[in-house]
Write an enzyme that holds these catalytic residues in place. Structure first.
Site, mmCIF file in Angstrom:
data_model
loop_
_atom_site.group_PDB
_atom_site.id
_atom_site.type_symbol
_atom_site.label_atom_id
_atom_site.label_comp_id
_atom_site.label_asym_id
_atom_site.label_seq_id
_atom_site.Cartn_x
_atom_site.Cartn_y
_atom_site.Cartn_z
ATOM 1 C CE1 TYR A 118 94.368 82.723 12.065
ATOM 2 C CE2 TYR A 118 95.296 81.251 9.829
ATOM 3 C CZ TYR A 118 95.249 82.108 10.990
ATOM 4 O OH TYR A 118 96.745 81.544 11.452
ATOM 5 C CE1 TYR A 129 101.345 84.450 17.866
ATOM 6 C CE2 TYR A 129 103.196 85.923 15.597
ATOM 7 C CZ TYR A 129 101.855 85.427 16.381
ATOM 8 O OH TYR A 129 100.422 85.548 15.305
ATOM 9 C CB SER A 142 98.938 86.399 13.376
ATOM 10 O OG SER A 142 99.170 85.779 12.508
ATOM 11 C CE LYS A 194 96.823 84.467 13.331
ATOM 12 N NZ LYS A 194 97.973 83.919 13.919
ATOM 13 C CB VAL A 216 104.158 86.364 8.817
ATOM 14 C CG1 VAL A 216 104.145 86.023 9.821
ATOM 15 C CG2 VAL A 216 102.428 86.454 8.275
HETATM 16 O O1 DON Z 1 97.899 81.073 9.661
HETATM 17 C C1 DON Z 1 98.970 82.235 8.962
HETATM 18 O O2 DON Z 1 100.412 81.591 9.327
HETATM 19 C C2 DON Z 1 99.035 83.801 8.785
HETATM 20 N N1 DON Z 1 98.118 83.867 8.251
HETATM 21 C C3 DON Z 1 99.427 84.584 10.109
HETATM 22 C C4 DON Z 1 100.365 84.442 10.657
HETATM 23 C C5 DON Z 1 100.917 85.400 11.225
HETATM 24 O O3 DON Z 1 101.206 87.136 11.133
HETATM 25 C C6 DON Z 1 101.959 84.961 12.486
HETATM 26 N N2 DON Z 1 102.556 86.224 13.051
HETATM 27 N N3 DON Z 1 103.635 86.785 13.151
#
Ligand code: DON
Length: 309
Positions: free
Chosen positions: A194, A245, A69, A72, A263
């Protein structure tokens, strides 16, 4: 933040790394994307890129990891740079108070995600960047390569495939958003781009260089402007309120900087007017933020007395 004061980044990185190491085995490596679970849980790195072009690092700061993320931040910046305020027609800018992959708010809010950093919001931003550029993930990769000076930076196809295979929640979010008419491209295209930008592998070194345009109020490493000073302020504001978040309040309390987590265990934070800082450690807390990285950033701002507050 104390103006004009020189910070000893080497000393600060040493202290931050020691604080991160002291978190031991707290937290858990993300395994809902199986390819992410293969990482060394004890890895730790941290880097600083100052607005004057100095670069500092400690530990595994040059080792690539899955940015997830953190990407993003770059999709939003590029979408704003290409499309300006039109982006905000399809996505809000309020903290969600919910987990990053939550479906609940979308129903009551008619397919307009709360903010660009929860998965739902990032899907909308990726969709708009796809319309604007014809290759959303390519635009993100290209920007990261140019800013970091690392031509080898790329999507890890194994991670992208693993995300797609286990991506029922993201697919559900994308279809729900599409059902409200808030996607301009086919769901499959949006999901592919994405996953491809989330699955980029980059190091702390790469990310501080790529994120330093926000520390320079919108100006890229080559001195050209990506976005106006006011737009850079807005991106930093949304990073502060939504970048970590439902733990954004705790992150502001402890670290006091705009920041974006992923993550994969990376957190990229901005000291406006001074530097970009990135810390990485794969073990995550309940909200999906790296325990070691948040602790390291907390130590850096607490010891230096340097935050946006
Ligand atoms: O879509 C997802 O769940 C992952 N590609 C990205 C989620 C993420 O990194 C949330 N961050 N803490």
């Amino acid at each position: 933040m104390p103006a004009g004061e020189n910070l000893d980044y080497r000393l600060l990185l040493d202290a931050a790394a020691a604080a991160a190491r002291a978190t031991g085995d707290q937290g858990h490596v993300a395994d809902y994307i199986p390819a992410l679970a293969t990482v060394d849980p004890d890895a730790f790195g941290m880097a600083v890129a100052t607005v004057d072009g100095e670069l500092y690092g400690i530990g595994d700061w040059e080792q690539p990891f899955s940015v997830q993320s953190v990407s993003k931040l770059f999709t939003l910046a590029l979408a704003l740079a290409h499309g300006g305020d039109t982006v905000w027609r399809g996505v809000g800018r309020e903290p969600s108070g919910n987990p990053f992959n939550s479906l609940v708010q979308l129903e009551s809010e008619h397919g307009i995600p709360r903010n660009p950093f929860i998965n739902a919001g990032a899907l909308v931003v990726t969709d708009r960047l796809q319309t604007m550029t014809g290759d959303a993930a390519g635009a993100v990769r290209e920007f990261l390569r140019r800013e970091s000076g690392n031509p080898l930076l790329d999507t890890d196809p194994i991670v992208a495939a693993s995300e797609a295979e286990h991506g029922h929640r993201n697919a559900a979010l994308a279809h729900f958003i599409a059902s409200h008419g808030n996607l301009e491209n086919p769901v499959e295209t949006v999901l592919d781009h994405y996953y491809a930008h989330c699955a980029v592998s980059a190091s702390c070194r790469d990310l501080v260089l790529a994120g330093s345009f926000l520390a320079r109020y919108g100006v890229r490493t080559d001195g050209t402007r990506l976005m106006s000073r006011s737009e850079a302020k807005r991106v930093n504001a949304v990073l502060l309120t939504c970048g970590t978040y439902d733990a954004a309040g705790e992150f502001a309390f402890r670290v006091g900087l705009p920041g974006k987590s992923g993550v994969g265990g990376g957190v990229l934070a901005i000291l406006p007017g001074r530097a970009a800082v990135c810390a990485w450690g794969p073990r995550l807390d309940q909200a999906g933020n790296s325990v070691a990285a948040v602790t390291a950033l907390d130590a850096l701002t607490t010891l230096s007395g340097c935050s946006i507050f």
